[in-house]
Design an enzyme around this catalytic site. Structure first.
Site, PDB file in Angstrom:
ATOM      1  N   GLN A 126      20.428  41.083  93.880  1.00 42.33           N
ATOM      2  CA  GLN A 126      19.249  41.860  93.529  1.00 42.33           C
ATOM      3  C   GLN A 126      18.827  42.754  94.696  1.00 42.33           C
ATOM      4  O   GLN A 126      18.429  43.904  94.501  1.00 42.33           O
ATOM      5  CB  GLN A 126      18.099  40.939  93.122  1.00 42.33           C
ATOM      6  CG  GLN A 126      18.234  40.350  91.737  1.00 42.33           C
ATOM      7  CD  GLN A 126      18.219  41.420  90.658  1.00 42.33           C
ATOM      8  OE1 GLN A 126      17.252  42.170  90.534  1.00 42.33           O
ATOM      9  NE2 GLN A 126      19.281  41.502  89.872  1.00 42.33           N
ATOM     10  N   HIS A 175      12.343  39.505  80.023  1.00 41.03           N
ATOM     11  CA  HIS A 175      12.159  40.542  79.001  1.00 41.03           C
ATOM     12  C   HIS A 175      11.146  40.091  77.950  1.00 41.03           C
ATOM     13  O   HIS A 175      11.484  39.738  76.823  1.00 41.03           O
ATOM     14  CB  HIS A 175      13.498  40.896  78.354  1.00 41.03           C
ATOM     15  CG  HIS A 175      14.429  41.625  79.277  1.00 41.03           C
ATOM     16  ND1 HIS A 175      15.478  41.024  79.908  1.00 41.03           N
ATOM     17  CD2 HIS A 175      14.428  42.930  79.680  1.00 41.03           C
ATOM     18  CE1 HIS A 175      16.117  41.916  80.661  1.00 41.03           C
ATOM     19  NE2 HIS A 175      15.497  43.079  80.536  1.00 41.03           N
ATOM     20  N   HIS A 234      10.470  49.742  74.709  1.00 39.89           N
ATOM     21  CA  HIS A 234      11.787  49.870  75.332  1.00 39.89           C
ATOM     22  C   HIS A 234      12.636  48.599  75.374  1.00 39.89           C
ATOM     23  O   HIS A 234      13.852  48.681  75.514  1.00 39.89           O
ATOM     24  CB  HIS A 234      11.641  50.446  76.744  1.00 39.89           C
ATOM     25  CG  HIS A 234      11.459  49.403  77.806  1.00 39.89           C
ATOM     26  ND1 HIS A 234      10.259  48.757  78.032  1.00 39.89           N
ATOM     27  CD2 HIS A 234      12.334  48.890  78.696  1.00 39.89           C
ATOM     28  CE1 HIS A 234      10.406  47.891  79.010  1.00 39.89           C
ATOM     29  NE2 HIS A 234      11.654  47.945  79.442  1.00 39.89           N
ATOM     30  N   HIS A 240       6.686  42.086  80.932  1.00 46.57           N
ATOM     31  CA  HIS A 240       7.565  43.132  81.466  1.00 46.57           C
ATOM     32  C   HIS A 240       7.278  44.468  80.777  1.00 46.57           C
ATOM     33  O   HIS A 240       7.209  45.517  81.430  1.00 46.57           O
ATOM     34  CB  HIS A 240       9.028  42.754  81.270  1.00 46.57           C
ATOM     35  CG  HIS A 240       9.987  43.884  81.517  1.00 46.57           C
ATOM     36  ND1 HIS A 240      10.115  44.501  82.748  1.00 46.57           N
ATOM     37  CD2 HIS A 240      10.843  44.535  80.679  1.00 46.57           C
ATOM     38  CE1 HIS A 240      11.009  45.469  82.667  1.00 46.57           C
ATOM     39  NE2 HIS A 240      11.473  45.520  81.425  1.00 46.57           N
ATOM     40  N   PHE A 264      21.057  45.660  94.626  1.00 44.42           N
ATOM     41  CA  PHE A 264      20.681  46.534  93.513  1.00 44.42           C
ATOM     42  C   PHE A 264      19.481  47.398  93.917  1.00 44.42           C
ATOM     43  O   PHE A 264      19.440  48.611  93.633  1.00 44.42           O
ATOM     44  CB  PHE A 264      20.329  45.686  92.291  1.00 44.42           C
ATOM     45  CG  PHE A 264      19.808  46.471  91.113  1.00 44.42           C
ATOM     46  CD1 PHE A 264      20.679  47.163  90.284  1.00 44.42           C
ATOM     47  CD2 PHE A 264      18.450  46.527  90.843  1.00 44.42           C
ATOM     48  CE1 PHE A 264      20.197  47.890  89.198  1.00 44.42           C
ATOM     49  CE2 PHE A 264      17.964  47.252  89.765  1.00 44.42           C
ATOM     50  CZ  PHE A 264      18.850  47.933  88.940  1.00 44.42           C
ATOM     51  N   ASP A 277      11.003  51.205  84.627  1.00 43.40           N
ATOM     52  CA  ASP A 277      11.699  50.020  84.125  1.00 43.40           C
ATOM     53  C   ASP A 277      12.314  49.196  85.255  1.00 43.40           C
ATOM     54  O   ASP A 277      12.317  47.968  85.209  1.00 43.40           O
ATOM     55  CB  ASP A 277      12.780  50.438  83.123  1.00 43.40           C
ATOM     56  CG  ASP A 277      13.408  49.262  82.389  1.00 43.40           C
ATOM     57  OD1 ASP A 277      12.769  48.197  82.293  1.00 43.40           O
ATOM     58  OD2 ASP A 277      14.536  49.420  81.894  1.00 43.40           O
TER      59      ASP A 277
END
Length: 386
Positions: free
Chosen positions: A341, A138, A177, A142, A344, A290
């Protein structure tokens, strides 16, 4: 089949995976660094200025004429899905967010259309970039990646149909964001009883903070990029910005999917002529961008997957040191994290891109190409034993 071990990360490490150097894993956030990020959370503004976080300088527009930097910031380059953000980071002197934001906003002619003050725009974008912490995932890279993904989905017919001021807000939501993200998740802040978690009543804690901080920076002297609008329109756009960013909270993923499915159940697609539809378009596009890096070409996708897992493990290291129960997916001793992941990607990211293609017809071709690349990436994960 034994899966490859998770690479060590840090400035002295040589992280590689499947023949590729993992650039983002050249950085690490040990517990002391995360604690510093957490301590700064909510204190990013000191009076009428940003608190000092050790970063100096900023990105200046325009880039040198004829330079590689000028070429990589041209509109035609910025809409390529395989855009080389890592090259931009090098060429911009470590200022990828302000650089790509300037390039994208100008590629739509928004400075001229909205009569934006160029000096204010530069100050605001540089302020956003310097307010990001040096997290493994983050971070400004990103945020730049999300703004690029947002622009990719909006560019073309969709951007032409949106009011220019709403297009501007949709694009700025990319840099805003994850602003001030400390490298730990909402659950960690809640169980630690962090003041920011209490401020937002333990609901969408970081998402509320990110957008709130971006708006508070806008209120600082010389930072209001929306000053070209009257008070009523400015308030409306700020409210839209908040509503868009809040839907990047993964706990709102199911709600967003329900909203989109309701549109398809009506036998229609979202229309830019309807204000409520335009809001849902921007919310969908930002959330899709995102979590969209699993749809990037393999050599780009694995950079981000390893970065997010490394950041989760850093949180787990901190929790272990504090004697706290480790958050799901954050224990480097229990699993490598990449299998979760992959799951996901299959069960959250792919359905989102499929539904985005159905609900926002202007993105159909783009989203389809994206989830077809995602399928190839999943096949490669399976080949590697994940």
């Amino acid at each position: 089949m034994t899966t490859p071990p998770f690479p060590a990360n840090g400035p002295d490490a040589q992280p590689e995976f499947d023949g590729h150097t993992l650039v983002l894993l050249k950085h690490a956030t040990p517990p002391a660094v995360l604690e510093a990020h957490i301590a700064r959370l909510g204190l990013e503004i000191d009076g009428e200025k940003l608190s000092d976080n050790g970063k100096v300088g900023g990105f200046e527009w325009p880039p040198p004429a004829g330079s590689e930097l000028e070429k990589i910031l041209q509109g035609g380059e910025l809409v390529k899905w395989d855009y080389d953000l890592f090259k931009l980071n090098e060429l911009s002197g470590g200022r990828p967010l302000a650089a790509i934001a300037q390039g994208i906003i100008r590629s739509h002619g928004l400075v001229e259309k909205l009569k934006l003050d160029e000096a204010t725009l530069a100050r605001y974008l540089n302020a956003l970039e310097t307010t990001y912490n040096a997290c493994v995932y983050h971070n400004p890279m990103h945020a730049a990646d999300v703004m690029h993904g947002t622009n990719f989905l909006l560019s073309g017919d969709l951007a032409a149909k949106l009011p220019p001021e709403e297009l501007l807000v949709g694009l700025i939501c990319g840099p805003a964001h994850d602003l001030g993200h400390p490298g730990v998740n909402n659950g960690f802040l809640i169980k630690r009883g962090h003041p920011v978690a209490e401020t937002y009543n333990k609901l969408s804690v970081l998402e509320n903070h990110h957008v709130g901080l971006s708006l508070r920076i806008m209120d600082l002297p010389g930072m209001d990029v929306l000053s070209c609008f009257d008070a009523a329109k400015r308030a409306e756009l700020r409210d839209m910005m908040q509503k868009v960013v809040l839907f990047t909270d993964m706990t709102k993923h199911a709600e967003l999917m329900v909203l989109m499915k309701a549109v398809t159940d009506e036998g229609r697609a979202l229309e830019c002529s309807r204000p409520d539809d335009r809001l849902l378009i921007l919310q969908t596009v930002l959330h899709t961008a995102d979590i969209g890096n699993p749809c990037k070409p393999w050599h780009i996708h694995i950079q981000w997957t390893h970065a997010i897992v490394a950041e989760f493990f850093s949180q787990g290291d901190l929790e272990r040191g504090l004697g706290l129960e480790l958050s799901p997916g954050c224990d480097r001793l229990q699993n490598c994290g990449r299998t979760s992941q992959k799951n996901f990607i299959q069960f959250f990211v792919r359905p989102l891109f499929v539904l985005c293609a159905e609900v926002i017809k202007e993105t159909a071709e783009k989203c389809t190409s994206c989830y077809l690349q995602l399928d190839k990436n999943v096949e490669r994960w399976i080949e590697l034993g994940f």
